[in-house]
Write a protein that holds these residues in place. Structure first.
Motif, PDB file in Angstrom:
ATOM      1  N   UNK A  36       0.837  -1.208   0.000  1.00 54.66           N
ATOM      2  CA  UNK A  36       0.000   0.000   0.000  1.00 54.66           C
ATOM      3  C   UNK A  36       0.867   1.252   0.000  1.00 54.66           C
ATOM      4  N   UNK A  37       1.911   1.261   0.818  1.00 56.92           N
ATOM      5  CA  UNK A  37       2.794   2.428   0.856  1.00 56.92           C
ATOM      6  C   UNK A  37       3.494   2.633  -0.483  1.00 56.92           C
ATOM      7  N   UNK A  38       3.890   1.546  -1.137  1.00 58.36           N
ATOM      8  CA  UNK A  38       4.522   1.666  -2.449  1.00 58.36           C
ATOM      9  C   UNK A  38       3.578   2.201  -3.506  1.00 58.36           C
ATOM     10  N   UNK A  39       2.337   1.737  -3.486  1.00 56.31           N
ATOM     11  CA  UNK A  39       1.343   2.220  -4.450  1.00 56.31           C
ATOM     12  C   UNK A  39       1.050   3.699  -4.217  1.00 56.31           C
ATOM     13  N   UNK A  40       0.929   4.092  -2.970  1.00 62.19           N
ATOM     14  CA  UNK A  40       0.672   5.504  -2.666  1.00 62.19           C
ATOM     15  C   UNK A  40       1.850   6.368  -3.114  1.00 62.19           C
ATOM     16  N   UNK A  41       3.077   5.938  -2.804  1.00 59.13           N
ATOM     17  CA  UNK A  41       4.254   6.713  -3.205  1.00 59.13           C
ATOM     18  C   UNK A  41       4.359   6.792  -4.725  1.00 59.13           C
ATOM     19  N   UNK A  42       4.115   5.688  -5.413  1.00 62.19           N
ATOM     20  CA  UNK A  42       4.157   5.709  -6.874  1.00 62.19           C
ATOM     21  C   UNK A  42       3.065   6.583  -7.464  1.00 62.19           C
ATOM     22  N   UNK A  43       1.871   6.499  -6.899  1.00 61.30           N
ATOM     23  CA  UNK A  43       0.769   7.331  -7.381  1.00 61.30           C
ATOM     24  C   UNK A  43       1.031   8.811  -7.189  1.00 61.30           C
TER      25      UNK A  43
END
Length: 83
Positions: A36-43
């Motif tokens: 989730x943290x990776x998806x948020x950072x990428x987004x």
């Protein structure tokens, strides 16, 4: 014609060890939180105008670097804790 409502699986031998889960609950929570943290950072990186490839790398970096931190912050379940 009647069909059984809850068919019972074949009984296992008492000498067989219980099947262990593929991943422990602790590992699953840590990896899902890192995802989730990776998806948020990428987004958020995409929203700044960076190319998608750069945003993917930012998300992977954020997810990978958060795993050790999350592993230390989210402790494994304690034995004997009720609730």
């Amino acid at each position: 014609m009647t069909t059984p409502q809850n068919p019972q699986p074949a009984a296992s031998s008492p000498n067989e060890p219980a099947a262990q889960p593929f991943l422990s609950l602790h590992t699953t929570v840590v990896l899902l939180t890192a995802l989730v943290l990776g998806v948020v950072a990428g987004g958020l990186t995409v929203l700044t105008g960076v190319p998608v490839a750069g945003a993917v790398l930012a998300g992977l970096g954020a997810a990978g670097s958060s795993v050790p931190v999350l592993r230390s912050l989210i402790g494994p379940p304690r034995e004997g804790s009720a609730g």
